[in-house]
Write a protein that holds these residues in place. Sequence first.
Motif, PDB file in Angstrom:
ATOM      1  N   ASN A   1      36.854  47.687  42.096  1.00 24.53           N
ATOM      2  CA  ASN A   1      36.617  48.407  40.886  1.00 24.53           C
ATOM      3  C   ASN A   1      38.092  48.753  40.248  1.00 24.53           C
ATOM      4  O   ASN A   1      38.001  48.981  39.045  1.00 24.53           O
TER       5      ASN A   1
ATOM      6  N   TYR B   1      38.097  48.246  36.136  1.00 20.67           N
ATOM      7  CA  TYR B   1      38.466  49.144  35.647  1.00 20.67           C
ATOM      8  C   TYR B   1      39.854  49.075  34.567  1.00 20.67           C
ATOM      9  O   TYR B   1      39.967  49.716  33.715  1.00 20.67           O
TER      10      TYR B   1
ATOM     11  N   PRO C   1      30.777  49.666  28.660  1.00 21.54           N
ATOM     12  CA  PRO C   1      29.710  48.868  29.516  1.00 21.54           C
ATOM     13  C   PRO C   1      28.483  49.586  29.821  1.00 21.54           C
ATOM     14  O   PRO C   1      28.427  51.002  29.945  1.00 21.54           O
TER      15      PRO C   1
ATOM     16  N   ILE D   1      25.029  50.658  32.018  1.00 18.31           N
ATOM     17  CA  ILE D   1      24.642  50.414  33.433  1.00 18.31           C
ATOM     18  C   ILE D   1      23.475  49.301  33.444  1.00 18.31           C
ATOM     19  O   ILE D   1      22.685  49.497  32.820  1.00 18.31           O
TER      20      ILE D   1
ATOM     21  N   TYR E   1      28.580  41.822  33.609  1.00 15.17           N
ATOM     22  CA  TYR E   1      29.643  41.286  33.250  1.00 15.17           C
ATOM     23  C   TYR E   1      30.458  40.307  33.869  1.00 15.17           C
ATOM     24  O   TYR E   1      30.252  40.198  35.189  1.00 15.17           O
TER      25      TYR E   1
ATOM     26  N   GLN F   1      28.092  43.865  38.235  1.00 16.90           N
ATOM     27  CA  GLN F   1      27.066  44.937  37.521  1.00 16.90           C
ATOM     28  C   GLN F   1      27.500  46.189  37.685  1.00 16.90           C
ATOM     29  O   GLN F   1      27.891  46.657  38.638  1.00 16.90           O
ATOM     30  N   LEU F   2      27.441  46.874  36.841  1.00 16.11           N
ATOM     31  CA  LEU F   2      27.598  48.540  36.618  1.00 16.11           C
ATOM     32  C   LEU F   2      26.522  49.206  37.261  1.00 16.11           C
ATOM     33  O   LEU F   2      25.436  49.205  36.507  1.00 16.11           O
ATOM     34  N   ASN F   3      26.519  50.067  38.208  1.00 20.17           N
ATOM     35  CA  ASN F   3      25.341  50.693  38.653  1.00 20.17           C
ATOM     36  C   ASN F   3      25.536  52.345  38.144  1.00 20.17           C
ATOM     37  O   ASN F   3      26.334  52.564  37.627  1.00 20.17           O
TER      38      ASN F   3
ATOM     39  N   LYS G   1      28.475  54.358  38.161  1.00 18.54           N
ATOM     40  CA  LYS G   1      29.747  53.683  37.254  1.00 18.54           C
ATOM     41  C   LYS G   1      30.594  53.245  38.458  1.00 18.54           C
ATOM     42  O   LYS G   1      31.826  53.076  37.941  1.00 18.54           O
ATOM     43  N   LYS G   2      30.095  52.442  39.389  1.00 19.08           N
ATOM     44  CA  LYS G   2      30.562  51.764  40.238  1.00 19.08           C
ATOM     45  C   LYS G   2      30.128  50.215  39.822  1.00 19.08           C
ATOM     46  O   LYS G   2      29.251  49.918  39.748  1.00 19.08           O
ATOM     47  N   TRP G   3      31.473  49.541  40.008  1.00 19.00           N
ATOM     48  CA  TRP G   3      31.259  48.014  39.786  1.00 19.00           C
ATOM     49  C   TRP G   3      30.677  47.176  41.018  1.00 19.00           C
ATOM     50  O   TRP G   3      31.530  47.373  41.770  1.00 19.00           O
TER      51      TRP G   3
END
Length: 139
Positions: free
Chosen positions: A74, A78, A86, A88, A92, A121-123, A126-128
């Motif tokens: 992350n 970021y 990005p 949700i 990417y 993938q962004l959940n 907002k965590k990758w």
Amino acid sequence: MENKKPDNIVFSDDKGYNASLLPYSTNVGAPVIKMDDVVSWKSRGISNVNKEFETKFNELQIQYQNLMKEYEWNELVYSSKFSFEPVIGEIYHLYIDKERMYFLSLISPQEWNKEHVGTFQLNSNKKWIILDEKDTFSF
């Protein structure tokens, strides 16, 4: 001459003949009273508890390592370069350019020839979430 009692008779000066009041058998035919071997019970208990602690410690260590890996990914995503917001749920791809700078893109590794680091993938938090990482990459 002193009044001696035989060994198998239970007598005390204050209670008299009190064999029936004692918490243990007093006659010759009674079962043998033996002390339990608490040392082996304790060592088995300690061994079992130590195994449980070791298992729990190993689980926590693995969870910690996974958490640190998520944190590092992350942090990397970021801090990478991207010029869009990005969305949700979208997928990417993270790449390294010629100047060794990280950048995020919607273009998949099959569509161009760039050095691919991982797919994310962004959940909703907002965590990758890493979907695919290159085995050769290390932090």
